[in-house]
Design an enzyme around this catalytic site. Structure first.
Site, PDB file in Angstrom:
ATOM      1  CB  ALA A  43      -0.906   0.003   1.228  1.00  0.00           C
ATOM      2  CE  LYS A 205      16.215   5.980  15.237  1.00  0.00           C
ATOM      3  NZ  LYS A 205      17.191   6.615  14.346  1.00  0.00           N
TER       4      LYS A 205
END
Ligand code: NAP
Ligand code: HSE
Length: 434
Positions: A43, A205
């Site tokens: 997609a 992170k």
């Protein structure tokens, strides 16, 4: 089950990289896993867009809902980025009982708790190796390799774009904006790149790593975050003369006496003798100290198509094996085990500092600065007035001993108001890795 059918949501840098890597090493993975990874749907936003990695038109769709609901699809790979539609994609897949692989650290940072709860509720696992440090398998390291350790220290160079910029500024004297444009062209930077430059991507992170290491979900709002916009070529040069390299560093320190964990991201002077000072370009490194294992180091490319694709492939393999054996979550996405986990406000943390001031070249200037630091009981380890700077104001570099961030901020505010100080002072923390 002999075949896993993938819906990949996103066919850009990382999605294209995963598609390409599966074409290259799909047969190798099939022989290792005993099952085939087949791309059923990809997609994208615009199916007509020209793509660097060609994806057959028959696989492309602009309808992500149809892609994940396709009955033959049994594994969803979210590589679109962002936090709004991506959240819907991941939740929709998990609600259908379909496991999800994602590289989206911004999404995990903002909605990790909700997504992990949904994974548990619907019995479908969530895999996120590619979300931190590109091709370095650091999530696996913390969840599996070091599972028997308490993590006392974790330092990470975890943003490839910033490390690429700082390295080229140091090694080539390159200009910040020109190098950032290169990082964008090479597919390292986020959209927008402010996420990298202002330290937010590194904070996403480091929050994930801190949460895994310390067993409680770190609220991103509690992560002190400073990016690299204020780092100048002059600071990189002066730091070099003092034996240091400036790196954007994620710092996770366990403070047993305060029963808290420092979780922060800031540019730091790293001694040239330390291995992290020599991590250059788009490379990342994570330095982890465990109470049983001691010091360990993980190094590799931290951003870009192939490095990230490698981490996604690792998750695809884990997910495929879990599907094959019918295990819902052999390693659960996140297992909280510290009920009273607390993030130490940076204000309470102790650091060493590099300070660059522009001062009037007049007698008595240093005495005024020293008096303020003395009253605050902050010690200087060295003072350098680099040669070759003449004029109304000259640079003065102070290296400061351990002081709390609160005490240092107060002293800096007083120093900056002295009439002999020209312009805003620069303060960069110095890391000693003790
Ligand atoms: P990218 O190149 O901008 O690709 C994003 C892809 O998502 C594009 O293919 C885009 O379609 C598609 N997309 C956007 N909105 C969509 C929608 N509503 N429906 C369907 N598809 C949609 O981004 P990227 O660099 O690959 O990054 C993807 C993710 O990986 C991000 O979460 C990023 O933080 C993470 N990541 C990136 C790196 C890296 O080095 N780049 C490393 C680690 C993790 P179009 O192509 O038609 O525009
Ligand atoms: N923009 C990120 C970086 C991509 O530069 O590190 C990898 O997560």
């Amino acid at each position: 089950m002999r075949q896993v059918n993938l819906a990949i949501i996103g066919g850009g840098t990382v999605g294209g990289g995963v598609f390409q890597a599966l074409q290259r090493n799909g047969a190798l993975m099939a022989s290792r896993l005993g099952m085939e990874l087949r791309v059923a749907r990809v997609a994208v936003r615009d199916v007509r867009k020209a793509r660097a990695v060609k994806i057959p038109a028959g696989l492309l769709t602009d309808d992500w809902k149809a892609a994940i609901s396709d009955p033959q699809v049994n594994l969803v790979v979210e590589l679109m980025g962002g936090t709004t539609t991506a959240r819907k994609v991941v939740l929709a897949a998990l609600r259908q009982g379909k496991p999800v692989v994602t590289a989206n650290k911004a999404l995990l940072s903002a909605h990790g708790k909700e997504l992990f709860a949904a994974a548990q509720k619907h019995g479908a696992n969530l895999y996120y190796e590619a979300s931190v440090a590109g091709g370095i398998p650091i999530i696996k390291v913390l969840r599996e390799g070091l599972v028997g350790n308490r993590i006392t220290r974790l330092y990470g160079i975890v943003n490839g774009t910033c490390n690429y910029i700082l390295s080229r500024m140091k090694l080539e004297g390159a200009d910040f904006s020109a190098v950032l444009a290169d990082a964008q062209r090479l597919g390292y930077a986020e959209t927008p790149p402010d996420l990298d430059i202002d330290g937010h991507d590194a904070a996403h992170k480091i929050g994930i790593l801190a949460s895994l290491a310390h067993g409680f979900w770190v609220n991103p709002k509690q992560i002190y975050t400073e990016g690299i916009r204020a780092v100048t070529g002059q600071d990189i040069e002066f730091a070099g003369q003092l034996g240091y390299t400036i790196k954007l560093l994620g710092v996770v320190k366990r403070h047993d006496e305060q029963r808290a964990v420092q979780v922060s991201v800031y540019p730091a002077l790293v001694p040239n003798s330390h291995v992290l000072a020599n991590v250059n370009g788009v490379f990342n490194a994570v330095y982890v100290r465990g109470d049983v294992v001691g010091d360990t180091l993980y190094y590799g490319r931290g951003a870009g198509q192939d490095a990230t694709a490698s981490a996604v492939l690792s998750d695809l393999a884990d997910a495929a094996l879990d599907l094959k054996s019918g295990v819902k979550s052999r390693v659960a996405p996140f297992v909280p085990h510290e009920r009273d986990g607390r993030v130490l406000p940076l204000a309470e943390a102790i650091s060493r500092y590099y300070v660059r001031l522009n001062v009037a070249d007049k007698p008595g200037t240093l005495a005024k600065i020293a008096a303020i630091l003395g009253r605050a009981r902050i010690g200087m380890s060295s003072v350098i007035q680099p040669e070759g700077h003449e004029g109304k104001s000259v640079p003065l570099i102070l290296m400061i001993h351990d002081a709390t961030n609160t005490a240092m901020a107060k002293a800096m505010s007083q120093i900056s108001r002295l009439p002999v100080i020209k312009g805003a002072p620069t303060l960069i923390r110095v890391e000693s890795f003790e």
